[in-house]
Write a protein that holds these residues in place. Structure first.
Motif, PDB file in Angstrom:
ATOM      1  N   GLN A  85       0.828  -1.152   0.147  1.00  0.00           N
ATOM      2  CA  GLN A  85      -0.417   0.379  -0.198  1.00  0.00           C
ATOM      3  C   GLN A  85       0.598   1.306   0.609  1.00  0.00           C
ATOM      4  O   GLN A  85       2.536   1.145   0.409  1.00  0.00           O
ATOM      5  CB  GLN A  85      -0.607   0.188   0.878  1.00  0.00           C
ATOM      6  N   ILE A  86       0.623   2.432  -0.387  1.00  0.00           N
ATOM      7  CA  ILE A  86       0.812   3.629  -0.479  1.00  0.00           C
ATOM      8  C   ILE A  86       0.458   4.382   0.319  1.00  0.00           C
ATOM      9  O   ILE A  86      -1.135   4.376   0.518  1.00  0.00           O
ATOM     10  CB  ILE A  86       1.087   3.950  -2.313  1.00  0.00           C
ATOM     11  N   LEU A  99     -11.172  10.821   2.863  1.00  0.00           N
ATOM     12  CA  LEU A  99     -10.853   9.487   3.127  1.00  0.00           C
ATOM     13  C   LEU A  99     -11.145   8.957   4.191  1.00  0.00           C
ATOM     14  O   LEU A  99     -12.101   7.962   4.601  1.00  0.00           O
ATOM     15  CB  LEU A  99     -10.397   9.023   2.423  1.00  0.00           C
ATOM     16  N   TYR A 100     -10.889   8.919   5.386  1.00  0.00           N
ATOM     17  CA  TYR A 100     -10.756   9.081   6.593  1.00  0.00           C
ATOM     18  C   TYR A 100     -11.135   9.704   8.082  1.00  0.00           C
ATOM     19  O   TYR A 100     -11.298   9.524   8.993  1.00  0.00           O
ATOM     20  CB  TYR A 100      -9.061   8.052   7.198  1.00  0.00           C
ATOM     21  N   GLU A 119       2.579  -2.652   4.485  1.00  0.00           N
ATOM     22  CA  GLU A 119       1.831  -4.288   4.855  1.00  0.00           C
ATOM     23  C   GLU A 119       0.266  -3.829   5.190  1.00  0.00           C
ATOM     24  O   GLU A 119      -0.536  -5.331   4.836  1.00  0.00           O
ATOM     25  CB  GLU A 119       2.413  -4.539   5.510  1.00  0.00           C
ATOM     26  N   ALA A 120      -0.417  -3.329   5.892  1.00  0.00           N
ATOM     27  CA  ALA A 120      -1.846  -2.707   6.030  1.00  0.00           C
ATOM     28  C   ALA A 120      -2.025  -1.543   5.149  1.00  0.00           C
ATOM     29  O   ALA A 120      -1.324  -0.570   4.399  1.00  0.00           O
ATOM     30  CB  ALA A 120      -1.720  -2.423   7.414  1.00  0.00           C
ATOM     31  N   SER A 121      -3.123  -1.054   5.124  1.00  0.00           N
ATOM     32  CA  SER A 121      -3.960  -0.459   4.865  1.00  0.00           C
ATOM     33  C   SER A 121      -3.635   1.306   5.212  1.00  0.00           C
ATOM     34  O   SER A 121      -3.065   0.870   6.431  1.00  0.00           O
ATOM     35  CB  SER A 121      -5.502  -0.363   4.228  1.00  0.00           C
ATOM     36  N   GLU A 122      -3.422   2.022   3.846  1.00  0.00           N
ATOM     37  CA  GLU A 122      -3.860   3.467   4.992  1.00  0.00           C
ATOM     38  C   GLU A 122      -4.699   3.466   6.074  1.00  0.00           C
ATOM     39  O   GLU A 122      -4.460   4.182   7.160  1.00  0.00           O
ATOM     40  CB  GLU A 122      -3.797   4.389   3.808  1.00  0.00           C
ATOM     41  N   ARG A 123      -5.520   3.121   6.692  1.00  0.00           N
ATOM     42  CA  ARG A 123      -6.922   3.098   7.316  1.00  0.00           C
ATOM     43  C   ARG A 123      -5.839   2.560   8.944  1.00  0.00           C
ATOM     44  O   ARG A 123      -6.597   3.168   9.482  1.00  0.00           O
ATOM     45  CB  ARG A 123      -7.700   2.948   6.804  1.00  0.00           C
ATOM     46  N   SER A 182      -4.281   1.800  13.883  1.00  0.00           N
ATOM     47  CA  SER A 182      -3.481   2.029  15.088  1.00  0.00           C
ATOM     48  C   SER A 182      -3.001   3.115  15.681  1.00  0.00           C
ATOM     49  O   SER A 182      -2.720   3.115  16.724  1.00  0.00           O
ATOM     50  CB  SER A 182      -2.027   1.017  14.657  1.00  0.00           C
ATOM     51  N   ILE A 183      -1.940   4.260  14.740  1.00  0.00           N
ATOM     52  CA  ILE A 183      -1.769   5.296  15.573  1.00  0.00           C
ATOM     53  C   ILE A 183      -2.996   6.089  16.738  1.00  0.00           C
ATOM     54  O   ILE A 183      -2.681   6.783  18.108  1.00  0.00           O
ATOM     55  CB  ILE A 183      -1.054   7.079  14.701  1.00  0.00           C
TER      56      ILE A 183
END
Length: 183
Positions: free
Chosen positions: A4-5, A14-15, A54-58, A63-64
């Protein structure tokens, strides 16, 4: 598996709503929730180089955000930082899933889903506000944030049996309140 980028120019569009709804159910204070989401975006910008793709941006932003929420609770508790706080990142096994399952995926929204999600978020916020302070705090820590019993007991200086009485009363009150105000 394709990496993912990150595209921070689209994060707000988006979020922002998803992260805010996620946060408001955990902190019950709109201003604080907005601050935590802003802090999350800022931390994401600062640590973009650490994003492995390795994970999606979302997922990465959530996690942050979870760490920001943990830090928030550490600051407001009397035993600041004395107990290690752990959070279960595997949402499928946590007790807080019943809230998550009621909020549809933001990428598969219809106008009705959006309205229903906002109504649920408001109903949860209102019901949490009706609980006594100790019940509300224990409910958030155990059911929403997934803190371990030992951590909650240490942070709030209560016994495990007292915790279970408080959490039972809080869950019962929340269920009754949500039945009355949302379902």
């Amino acid at each position: 598996m394709q990496k993912q980028i990150i595209n921070p120019d689209k994060w707000i569009d988006l979020y922002a709503d998803y992260l805010f709804n996620y946060t408001i159910t955990r902190v019950s204070d709109r201003d604080k929730a907005q601050d935590l989401v802003q802090d999350t975006f800022l931390a994401g910008l600062k640590s973009m180089k650490n994003f492995k793709g390795e994970a999606s941006e979302r997922t990465w932003l959530i996690s942050i955000l979870k760490r920001k929420i943990i830090d928030h609770y550490r600051k407001i508790n009397s035993n600041k930082g004395k107990a290690e706080v752990r959070i279960n990142y595997n949402d499928s096994e946590s007790e807080g899933d019943w809230l998550e399952e009621r909020v549809a995926d933001p990428f598969d929204k219809t106008a009705e889903d959006t309205l229903q999600n906002n109504e649920l978020g408001d109903a949860i916020h209102n019901c949490l506000g009706k609980l006594p302070t100790k019940q509300s705090e224990v409910f958030k820590m155990k059911t929403i944030l997934g803190y371990e019993t030992e951590v909650i007991c240490n942070e709030l200086n209560i016994t495990a049996s007292n915790l279970w009485v408080i959490i039972h009363r809080a869950r019962t009150a929340m269920a009754d309140c949500l039945k009355e105000n949302w379902f």
